[in-house]
Scaffold this active site. Structure first.
Site, PDB file in Angstrom:
ATOM      1  N   ASP A 166      -0.151   4.711   0.589  1.00 35.83           N
ATOM      2  CA  ASP A 166       0.324   5.788   2.000  1.00 35.83           C
ATOM      3  C   ASP A 166      -0.365   5.761   3.217  1.00 35.83           C
ATOM      4  O   ASP A 166      -1.178   5.309   3.972  1.00 35.83           O
ATOM      5  CB  ASP A 166      -1.798   7.360   1.357  1.00 35.83           C
ATOM      6  CG  ASP A 166      -1.663   8.439   2.047  1.00 35.83           C
ATOM      7  OD1 ASP A 166      -0.087   8.700   2.868  1.00 35.83           O
ATOM      8  OD2 ASP A 166      -2.335   9.234   1.560  1.00 35.83           O
ATOM      9  N   ASP A 221       0.664  -0.995   0.116  1.00 35.83           N
ATOM     10  CA  ASP A 221      -0.189  -0.020   0.084  1.00 35.83           C
ATOM     11  C   ASP A 221       1.266   1.055  -0.131  1.00 35.83           C
ATOM     12  O   ASP A 221       2.136   1.256   0.180  1.00 35.83           O
ATOM     13  CB  ASP A 221      -0.702   0.087   1.003  1.00 35.83           C
ATOM     14  CG  ASP A 221      -1.674   1.428   1.171  1.00 35.83           C
ATOM     15  OD1 ASP A 221      -2.467   1.476   0.040  1.00 35.83           O
ATOM     16  OD2 ASP A 221      -1.554   1.968   2.417  1.00 35.83           O
TER      17      ASP A 221
END
Length: 339
Positions: free
Chosen positions: A21, A19
């Protein structure tokens, strides 16, 4: 409770699905140490794929941002929920199918990549696809809602309720999904995490027989890994903190936990439950008079591991969410850098 890996995670798994952010960067800035950790992970032989529910930005825009942060990446290393949505559509409808598009450039590019034809909301079409798009007009949303209510198949890139912006946390695409669903009585097929299509598309593009999901959100990254049947590493550099971790449901619990991406570079032991609590690496976590307390001394990763296991054990035993008022978590690298 937590998994065991006798070898480093970058050796035990051949693909890290990262992932972005909260894991690799926070806003426009890299998570402290992330670039160095990822360089060492690559040296270990692990492939990296950068996975995002954001359907607005094309992969090259994401890769360019990563390179600005000193992280090696090209467009082929990035997989978005827009690409996952396009895959879902083309597998059902075939190349050349006409799809109403409500979204931004990333979604338009993903449709074109697989040979789908994006059309406007009043044109003949076989499906509707929606994604975050700040320029989408309300009149088009209204027309699309009526068409979905009347039977047009609907695929949503993701259902994230919030999105980080330069001016704070703002409504995400999930708000539009909820609005359309309430009006139409229809639930879309969602391509992004925590549903399976995005991680399946990542493995299809990046390869890998032993993938590992790496994320900071329990309800998207970790639950998505469980839905896809893959192991996961939770890092504590993003939105998940102590309050979220101790109340995680079984569907949201990771295989491993680490303070940051350095967790990919080491083996992982699991806490052991003894008469006086859960123990690992010099730490012991236990319930005392209704509160979760930790004693001892050791590394940050082991602190988080014993806390997680003690809390989940209490929660699963119908003890409810433990009181953590006496606990002071170790500083994450992001928090330390902010001081």
């Amino acid at each position: 409770m937590l998994g065991v890996s006798e070898s480093t995670l970058c050796s035990a798994y051949d693909l890290a699905m990262l992932d972005l952010d909260g894991v690799v960067y926070i806003g426009r800035d890299a998570v402290p140490g992330a670039a160095g950790h990822l360089d060492r992970v690559r040296e270990c032989g692990m492939r990296l794929a950068f996975v995002t529910n954001n359907a607005a930005r094309p992969p090259e825009a994401v890769a360019s941002h990563l390179r600005e942060l000193g992280i090696q990446a090209d467009a082929g290393d990035v997989v978005t929920s827009a690409q996952a949505a396009a895959r879902v559509l083309v597998e059902r409808l075939g190349e050349g199918a006409r799809v109403v598009l409500l979204g931004a450039a990333g979604l338009a590019e993903a449709l074109a990549e697989v040979g789908l034809v994006a059309v406007s909301v009043d044109d003949e079409a076989e499906a509707l696809v929606t994604g975050y798009g700040p320029e989408v007009l309300w009149r088009d949303i209204m027309r699309a809602a009526v068409r979905v209510r009347d039977g047009l198949w609907w695929v949503a890139s993701n259902s994230d309720y919030t999105i980080p912006t330069g001016y704070g946390v703002a409504p995400g695409h999930g708000v539009l999904v909820e609005t359309l669903s309430r009006f139409t009585g229809v639930q879309p097929l969602v391509a992004g995490k925590p549903q399976k299509p995005l991680l399946e598309e990542t493995v299809r593009r990046a390869g890998g027989e032993r993938p590992l999901m790496v994320g900071d959100r329990l309800d998207t990254d970790i639950e998505g890994a469980r839905n896809a049947g893959v192991d996961s590493l939770l890092v504590l550099t993003g939105v998940t903190g102590l309050a979220e971790l101790v109340q995680a449901t079984p569907a949201e619990r990771p295989t491993y936990v680490a303070a940051d991406l350095g967790g990919l570079l080491r083996p992982h032991e699991a806490p052991v439950e003894g008469a006086s609590g859960w123990e690992l690496g010099g730490w012991r976590a236990a319930m005392s008079d209704g509160q979760l307390v930790v004693a001892g001394d050791g590394g940050a990763d082991d602190w988080w591991a014993v806390v997680a296991c003690a809390a989940w054990s209490h929660l699963d035993g119908d003890g409810g969410v433990p009181d953590t008022a006496r606990l002071t978590p170790p500083l994450t690298v992001a928090a330390a850098a902010a001081r």
